[in-house]
Design a protein around this motif. Structure first.
Motif, PDB file in Angstrom:
ATOM      1  N   UNK A   1       0.830  -1.206   0.000  1.00  0.00           N
ATOM      2  CA  UNK A   1       0.000   0.000   0.000  1.00  0.00           C
ATOM      3  C   UNK A   1       0.864   1.255   0.000  1.00  0.00           C
ATOM      4  N   UNK A   2       1.878   1.290   0.850  1.00  0.00           N
ATOM      5  CA  UNK A   2       2.747   2.475   0.922  1.00  0.00           C
ATOM      6  C   UNK A   2       3.459   2.713  -0.407  1.00  0.00           C
ATOM      7  N   UNK A   3       4.005   1.658  -0.981  1.00  0.00           N
ATOM      8  CA  UNK A   3       4.753   1.813  -2.231  1.00  0.00           C
ATOM      9  C   UNK A   3       3.832   2.212  -3.378  1.00  0.00           C
ATOM     10  N   UNK A   4       2.762   1.450  -3.606  1.00  0.00           N
ATOM     11  CA  UNK A   4       1.915   1.703  -4.776  1.00  0.00           C
ATOM     12  C   UNK A   4       1.071   2.961  -4.625  1.00  0.00           C
ATOM     13  N   UNK A   5       0.703   3.317  -3.401  1.00  0.00           N
ATOM     14  CA  UNK A   5      -0.009   4.585  -3.192  1.00  0.00           C
ATOM     15  C   UNK A   5       0.928   5.760  -3.464  1.00  0.00           C
ATOM     16  N   UNK A   6       2.192   5.630  -3.062  1.00  0.00           N
ATOM     17  CA  UNK A   6       3.191   6.669  -3.360  1.00  0.00           C
ATOM     18  C   UNK A   6       3.389   6.811  -4.860  1.00  0.00           C
TER      19      UNK A   6
ATOM     20  N   UNK B   1       2.107  12.134   5.054  1.00  0.00           N
ATOM     21  CA  UNK B   1       3.336  12.601   4.402  1.00  0.00           C
ATOM     22  C   UNK B   1       3.003  13.509   3.222  1.00  0.00           C
ATOM     23  N   UNK B   2       2.031  13.104   2.451  1.00  0.00           N
ATOM     24  CA  UNK B   2       1.633  13.868   1.269  1.00  0.00           C
ATOM     25  C   UNK B   2       1.083  15.239   1.654  1.00  0.00           C
ATOM     26  N   UNK B   3       0.357  15.304   2.770  1.00  0.00           N
ATOM     27  CA  UNK B   3      -0.218  16.572   3.211  1.00  0.00           C
ATOM     28  C   UNK B   3       0.815  17.474   3.878  1.00  0.00           C
ATOM     29  N   UNK B   4       1.763  16.876   4.586  1.00  0.00           N
ATOM     30  CA  UNK B   4       2.760  17.655   5.319  1.00  0.00           C
ATOM     31  C   UNK B   4       3.919  18.096   4.426  1.00  0.00           C
ATOM     32  N   UNK B   5       4.283  17.294   3.459  1.00  0.00           N
ATOM     33  CA  UNK B   5       5.465  17.567   2.627  1.00  0.00           C
ATOM     34  C   UNK B   5       5.483  18.953   1.979  1.00  0.00           C
ATOM     35  N   UNK B   6       4.367  19.457   1.470  1.00  0.00           N
ATOM     36  CA  UNK B   6       4.430  20.776   0.822  1.00  0.00           C
ATOM     37  C   UNK B   6       4.867  21.908   1.746  1.00  0.00           C
ATOM     38  N   UNK B   7       4.710  21.756   3.053  1.00  0.00           N
ATOM     39  CA  UNK B   7       5.110  22.841   3.955  1.00  0.00           C
ATOM     40  C   UNK B   7       6.545  22.690   4.446  1.00  0.00           C
ATOM     41  N   UNK B   8       7.187  21.549   4.123  1.00  0.00           N
ATOM     42  CA  UNK B   8       8.578  21.338   4.517  1.00  0.00           C
ATOM     43  C   UNK B   8       9.479  21.728   3.354  1.00  0.00           C
ATOM     44  N   UNK B   9      10.386  22.678   3.559  1.00  0.00           N
ATOM     45  CA  UNK B   9      11.198  23.161   2.443  1.00  0.00           C
ATOM     46  C   UNK B   9      12.071  22.071   1.815  1.00  0.00           C
ATOM     47  N   UNK B  10      12.566  21.096   2.593  1.00  0.00           N
ATOM     48  CA  UNK B  10      13.447  20.067   2.064  1.00  0.00           C
ATOM     49  C   UNK B  10      12.699  18.966   1.308  1.00  0.00           C
ATOM     50  N   UNK B  11      11.354  18.935   1.432  1.00  0.00           N
ATOM     51  CA  UNK B  11      10.589  17.860   0.805  1.00  0.00           C
ATOM     52  C   UNK B  11       9.712  18.346  -0.336  1.00  0.00           C
ATOM     53  N   UNK B  12       9.879  19.578  -0.733  1.00  0.00           N
ATOM     54  CA  UNK B  12       9.045  20.106  -1.792  1.00  0.00           C
ATOM     55  C   UNK B  12       9.368  19.381  -3.090  1.00  0.00           C
ATOM     56  N   UNK B  13       8.286  18.912  -3.756  1.00  0.00           N
ATOM     57  CA  UNK B  13       8.478  18.202  -5.029  1.00  0.00           C
ATOM     58  C   UNK B  13       8.757  19.206  -6.129  1.00  0.00           C
ATOM     59  N   UNK B  14       9.641  18.807  -7.014  1.00  0.00           N
ATOM     60  CA  UNK B  14       9.991  19.684  -8.148  1.00  0.00           C
ATOM     61  C   UNK B  14       9.272  19.231  -9.382  1.00  0.00           C
TER      62      UNK B  14
END
Length: 162
Positions: A87-92, A149-162
């Motif tokens: 679930x973690x892998x395929x949902x990611x 993780x998906x909801x929190x990541x956008x507010x973390x500068x080191x985890x922002x997706x490019x």
């Protein structure tokens, strides 16, 4: 169906998911998507850690059956690690697909991911190594981790997706 389910259950095994995760992360790094790499690493790692901590906390014995098609795993039953890890892998993968692919392809990836998770979960029940509640708990645990993780990541500068 025995051969199908004894084969498909490997899609939830770390023996397959860890190399797949590394390969996907390398491809994403090559494509300049370091934020997506962080999401996969955090989601898969947090799920592995959480599911094994939950197994130690609940200590639920596995179903007692005979004539198994696979060797009975030696760890506890609740929650299903194979199902949680799949679930973690395929949902990611599905979430990344929605950010990186055109909608038609992203939807196909999401549907395929959902089917694979469902089949892996069902395989654990079919092989008689888990109860239904083990599988559902594994799915829920991983879905909560990935969603958080998906909801929190956008507010973390080191985890922002490019």
């Amino acid at each position: 169906m025995d051969l199908f389910f004894t084969t498909i259950t490997w899609l939830g095994s770390l023996y397959l998911l860890l190399p797949l995760s590394v390969l996907l992360c390398l491809l994403l790094l090559w494509a300049g998507k370091s934020g997506h790499v962080i999401l996969i690493v955090v989601n898969v790692s947090a799920t592995i850690l959480s599911v094994h901590m939950a197994k130690l906390m609940f200590r639920r014995p596995r179903p007692s059956t005979t004539d198994l098609l696979v060797a009975m795993p030696s760890d506890w039953s609740f929650p299903s690690a194979h199902t949680a890890q799949a679930t973690a892998f395929f949902m990611s993968v599905a979430l990344i697909a929605f950010q990186a692919l055109p909608p038609v392809w992203a939807n196909l990836v999401a549907i395929l991911s959902l089917l694979l998770v469902g089949i892996v979960g069902y395989s654990r029940i079919y092989l008689q190594v888990h109860y239904v509640s083990d599988v559902l708990a594994g799915m829920l645990l991983a879905a909560i981790i990935v969603s958080a993780t998906y909801l929190i990541a956008p507010i973390l500068p080191w985890a922002q997706t490019k």
